[in-house]
Design an enzyme around this catalytic site. Sequence first.
Site, short mmCIF file in Angstrom:
data_model
loop_
_atom_site.label_atom_id
_atom_site.label_comp_id
_atom_site.label_asym_id
_atom_site.label_seq_id
_atom_site.Cartn_x
_atom_site.Cartn_y
_atom_site.Cartn_z
N LYS A 246 7.82 -3.72 -6.77
CA LYS A 246 6.69 -3.36 -5.50
C LYS A 246 7.24 -4.50 -4.33
O LYS A 246 6.90 -3.84 -3.25
CB LYS A 246 5.85 -3.20 -6.02
CG LYS A 246 4.29 -3.20 -5.02
CD LYS A 246 4.64 -1.57 -5.02
CE LYS A 246 3.47 -1.41 -3.20
NZ LYS A 246 3.60 0.30 -3.11
N GLU B 285 14.18 7.68 -3.69
CA GLU B 285 13.89 5.97 -4.70
C GLU B 285 13.01 6.82 -5.65
O GLU B 285 13.15 6.42 -6.56
CB GLU B 285 12.74 5.26 -4.05
CG GLU B 285 11.94 5.98 -3.11
CD GLU B 285 11.05 4.86 -2.27
OE1 GLU B 285 10.95 3.50 -2.76
OE2 GLU B 285 10.85 5.11 -1.43
N TRP C 94 -10.62 -7.64 -3.24
CA TRP C 94 -9.22 -7.42 -3.14
C TRP C 94 -9.68 -8.23 -1.00
O TRP C 94 -10.24 -7.69 -1.02
CB TRP C 94 -8.72 -6.35 -2.92
CG TRP C 94 -7.63 -5.98 -1.98
CD1 TRP C 94 -7.89 -5.64 -0.70
CD2 TRP C 94 -6.15 -6.04 -2.31
NE1 TRP C 94 -6.63 -4.95 -0.22
CE2 TRP C 94 -5.68 -5.40 -0.71
CE3 TRP C 94 -5.58 -6.43 -3.15
CZ2 TRP C 94 -4.30 -5.44 -0.84
CZ3 TRP C 94 -4.34 -6.68 -2.74
CH2 TRP C 94 -3.61 -5.92 -1.77
N CYS D 189 -11.01 -4.22 -4.09
CA CYS D 189 -12.43 -4.00 -5.13
C CYS D 189 -13.73 -2.79 -6.00
O CYS D 189 -13.06 -2.33 -5.44
CB CYS D 189 -13.55 -4.35 -3.82
SG CYS D 189 -13.12 -5.16 -2.50
N ASN E 223 -17.90 -3.17 -2.08
CA ASN E 223 -16.92 -3.01 -1.28
C ASN E 223 -16.56 -1.94 0.27
O ASN E 223 -17.32 -1.41 -0.16
CB ASN E 223 -16.35 -1.38 -2.25
CG ASN E 223 -15.97 -1.58 -3.95
OD1 ASN E 223 -16.36 -3.61 -4.04
ND2 ASN E 223 -15.72 -1.33 -5.03
N GLY E 224 -15.69 -2.25 0.38
CA GLY E 224 -15.20 -1.04 2.08
C GLY E 224 -15.52 -2.20 3.05
O GLY E 224 -14.97 -4.11 3.32
N ARG F 81 -6.23 -2.09 -10.19
CA ARG F 81 -6.32 -1.85 -8.91
C ARG F 81 -6.33 -2.92 -7.90
O ARG F 81 -6.17 -3.01 -6.91
CB ARG F 81 -7.67 -1.47 -8.79
CG ARG F 81 -8.16 -0.18 -9.40
CD ARG F 81 -10.10 -0.06 -9.10
NE ARG F 81 -10.40 0.10 -7.95
CZ ARG F 81 -10.64 1.01 -7.61
NH1 ARG F 81 -10.18 1.97 -7.60
NH2 ARG F 81 -11.36 0.67 -5.78
N GLU G 286 12.70 7.66 6.75
CA GLU G 286 11.40 7.71 5.87
C GLU G 286 10.85 8.76 4.25
O GLU G 286 11.65 8.81 3.67
CB GLU G 286 9.48 7.19 6.25
CG GLU G 286 8.61 7.35 5.11
CD GLU G 286 8.70 6.49 4.24
OE1 GLU G 286 10.01 5.22 4.58
OE2 GLU G 286 8.11 6.14 3.43
N LYS H 249 11.89 8.42 0.50
CA LYS H 249 11.01 8.90 -0.03
C LYS H 249 11.74 9.21 -1.32
O LYS H 249 11.09 9.25 -2.60
CB LYS H 249 10.39 9.76 0.26
CG LYS H 249 8.92 9.31 1.13
CD LYS H 249 7.69 7.75 0.30
CE LYS H 249 8.60 6.83 0.15
NZ LYS H 249 8.52 5.78 0.40
N HIS I 298 29.17 14.21 14.07
CA HIS I 298 30.88 13.36 14.48
C HIS I 298 30.70 12.93 12.69
O HIS I 298 31.53 12.00 12.56
CB HIS I 298 30.02 12.21 14.66
CG HIS I 298 29.43 12.67 16.93
ND1 HIS I 298 30.83 12.84 17.26
CD2 HIS I 298 28.14 12.87 17.04
CE1 HIS I 298 30.20 12.96 18.46
NE2 HIS I 298 28.91 13.22 18.43
C1 F6R Z 1 9.74 1.90 -0.53
C2 F6R Z 1 8.69 0.56 -0.07
C3 F6R Z 1 9.74 0.30 0.06
C4 F6R Z 1 8.58 -1.11 1.04
C5 F6R Z 1 9.98 -2.86 1.17
C6 F6R Z 1 9.14 -3.30 2.27
O1 F6R Z 1 8.36 3.31 -0.17
O2 F6R Z 1 8.07 0.87 -0.33
O3 F6R Z 1 10.62 -0.09 0.96
O4 F6R Z 1 8.14 -0.58 2.34
O5 F6R Z 1 10.21 -2.62 0.29
O6 F6R Z 1 8.32 -3.57 1.24
P1 F6R Z 1 7.02 -5.31 1.96
O7 F6R Z 1 6.19 -3.61 2.70
O8 F6R Z 1 5.50 -5.36 1.12
O9 F6R Z 1 7.43 -5.87 3.06
#
Ligand code: F6R
Length: 608
Positions: free
Chosen positions: A603, A488, A75, A2, A101-102, A27, A481, A485, A504
Site C-alpha cells: 500500500k 494490478e 484519523w 475515525c 467522526n466527520g 480502518r 488509470e 487498475k 505507430h
Molecule cells: C495504484 C496505487 C499506486 C499509488 C502509488 C503512489 O492503485 O495505489 O500506484 O498511487 O504507489 O502512492 P501514494 O499516493 O501513497 O504516494
Amino acid sequence: MCGIVGYIGEQQAAPILLDGLSKLEYRGYDSAGMAVYNGKEIDMVKSMGKLKVLEEMTHGGSTLPGFSGIGHTRWATHGSPTDVNAHPHYNKDSSIVVVHNGIIENYMKLRRKLEGKGYQFVSETDTEVLAHLLDYYYKGDPLDAISKVMYWVEGSYALGILFQDFPGEIYAVRKDSPLIAGQGKDGNFIASDVPAILKYTRDVYFIENQEIVKVTKDSLNFYNIDKEEVQKESSRIEWDISAAEKEGYEYFMLKEIYEQPKAVMDTLHPRLKDQDIVIEELGMTDEEILAVSKIYIVACGSAYHTGVTAKYVFEGLARIPVEVDLASEFRYRRPIFQPGTLVIIVSQSGETADSLAALREAKSCGVRTLGIVNVVGSSIAREADNVLYTWAGPEIAVATTKAYSTQLIAQYLLALKFAKVRNEIDDSQFQSMLYDLEKLPDQIEFLLGNKEKIQHFANRYLATEHVFFIGRGIDYAISLEGSLKLKEISYIHSEAYAAGELKHGTISLIEQDTLVVALVTQKELYKKTLSNMQEVRTRGAFVMAVTNAGNKEVEKSADYVIYLPETNPYFTNSLAVIPLQLFSYYVSLGKGLDVDKPRNLAKSVTVE
Ligand code: F6R
C-alpha cells in the site's frame, strides 16, 4: 477513519470501549481516547499512537472505573496526530465531553465566534468547537443543547456525548457520517460501525441523518432535530465480523469504490464558500498565484495519473505551463527551475519514498512546494511548504480508488482557483464549473448503480490475456488509470495508449477479439478517437467505449457502450474512472484473486 464506541450498562465501560475500538483498528487511525463517568465526574485518557498505548495507560481500562463511557480512534484531519488533538474533547469545566467522526466545515467561523465569547481552545481540531458550542447552549437540557448545535454546524458528523449532569445517559447524533445504536443484554451501545459492538449485540438501530439518540442502560430513545421523539425499528445483523468490517462488501476495494461520492464531497465542500473557492491552507496570496510561471506535478502510480489529467486542466483553464513527472525520474533528472515555479507533490500515503525525495530535491533548490496528501501529519505533509489535504479517509485496499478521486478534485479546485485569480475565465464560466463540480458526487453515485451491468461484462473477460485502453487528451489520462487498475488487481496484461499513437506500433498487437477500451469524453476529439476505434475494430478488436450521454454516434464504432452523465469536459475523468474501477474489480473477483492485496504490491511504497 475515525471510530466511535459508547457503552452504558452494568459492566465496567472502559474494557468494553477498548475492545470495541480494537474492532475498528482495521480502518486506520493515529490516536485513541476514552472518557468514562466515574460516579462523580468524567475522567478522560487519550494518546497518540496505537490502542495498545491506551490499554497500557489504563491497565486494560481498570484505572477508568465507571459504567458509562465513550471511546474514539482518530484519523487526523484538522490538526496533526497529537495527544492534545486526540478525542474526546472537553468543554471548559470538563462537564461535557465529545467524540466526533466527520468534518465540521464552518469550524473556523464558529471558533472565532466562541473565542469572542471568551472560550479558550486547546487543540487544533474542528471537534473542540462542538464541545464549547454544546457548553454555550446547555441550560440543563442535553437534547435542547444538541438540537441547537445541529442548527449551527455545517458539514458531516457522528457524535458521542456525555453530560456530567446526566450520568445515566449517553447521547449520540449524526449527519452524513454513520452511526448506530445497539441493544445489549445488560447495557446499550452507540458505535460508528457494526464490528465495534457485534460481540455484544446483533440488534442495532441505524440512526438517520439529523437524528439524536438518548441511550440509558435499559432504553434507547430517538429524536429528530426538533426534539420530537421518533419511533424506529431495530435490524438484526446476520453478518460475521469480517463481513461487518467491510460493511457487507466482499472486499475493501468495493467498499472504497462506493465511498467515493462521500470522499469527493468531503474534499470539495469545505472549500466552496459563497460561490467561491477558498483554500486557506494553500497559503498563497493572489499576487503569488499571479506570479506562478510554471507548475511541476510530481507523483507515482495512480497519483501520477491524476497529475496527467491536471496538466490538461491547469493548462486549459489557468494557462500555466505544467510538466508532470514520475517522482522516481524527477528526483534524478536535475530539472531546471525558473523563478515562479511551483512543485506539487501528490500522494495518498504521504510516505512514498520517491515522492518524498522529489519534494526534498525541489526544496533544496529553493522552489515553492505544495503537497496534496491524504494522510495528515505524514512526511510529505510535514515537509511541503503547504499542504492541501484530500479527505478520502484511510484506504485499505492496495489499489487506490477513493484517494485517486479526491486527488483529482483537489487539483480541479486549484486549477479553477488559479484560473479565476489570473482572470483566465470569466465569472459565468467559473460559476458553471462550480455547479458541475458540486454535481459530481451524485453523478458518481448514479454510475455506481450500474454495477451489475459491468460485472456481467467483466465476467466475459476473465480469461483474456491483453487489454488496450485508448483515448486522447484527458481521455488518455483516464486510460492510464484504467489500464493500471486492471493490470494490478487482475494480472491481465494491459496498456494505455494515446489513441493517435496506435498506428505507430501497437496496432500490430490487435488480434481477433482483443478487448480495446476506448475513452471518448472530449467532444472536440470525438471524431479522431472514433476513427482509431474503427481502425482496431476492422482488425478484429472488440471495442468497449466510455462516452458522454447522447453521443450515439459512438455506437457505430463500438460493440459495447457505457454512457456517462453530462459534466464539464475537464471533469470527465471523475466519472469515467468509475466503470473502469468496477470493471477491474469484477475481473479480479471473477478470477478468484485477492482483490485487496494483489501479489507483489504494498500500500505504501517507502523504499526506492
Ligand atoms: C495504484 C496505487 C499506486 C499509488 C502509488 C503512489 O492503485 O495505489 O500506484 O498511487 O504507489 O502512492 P501514494 O499516493 O501513497 O504516494
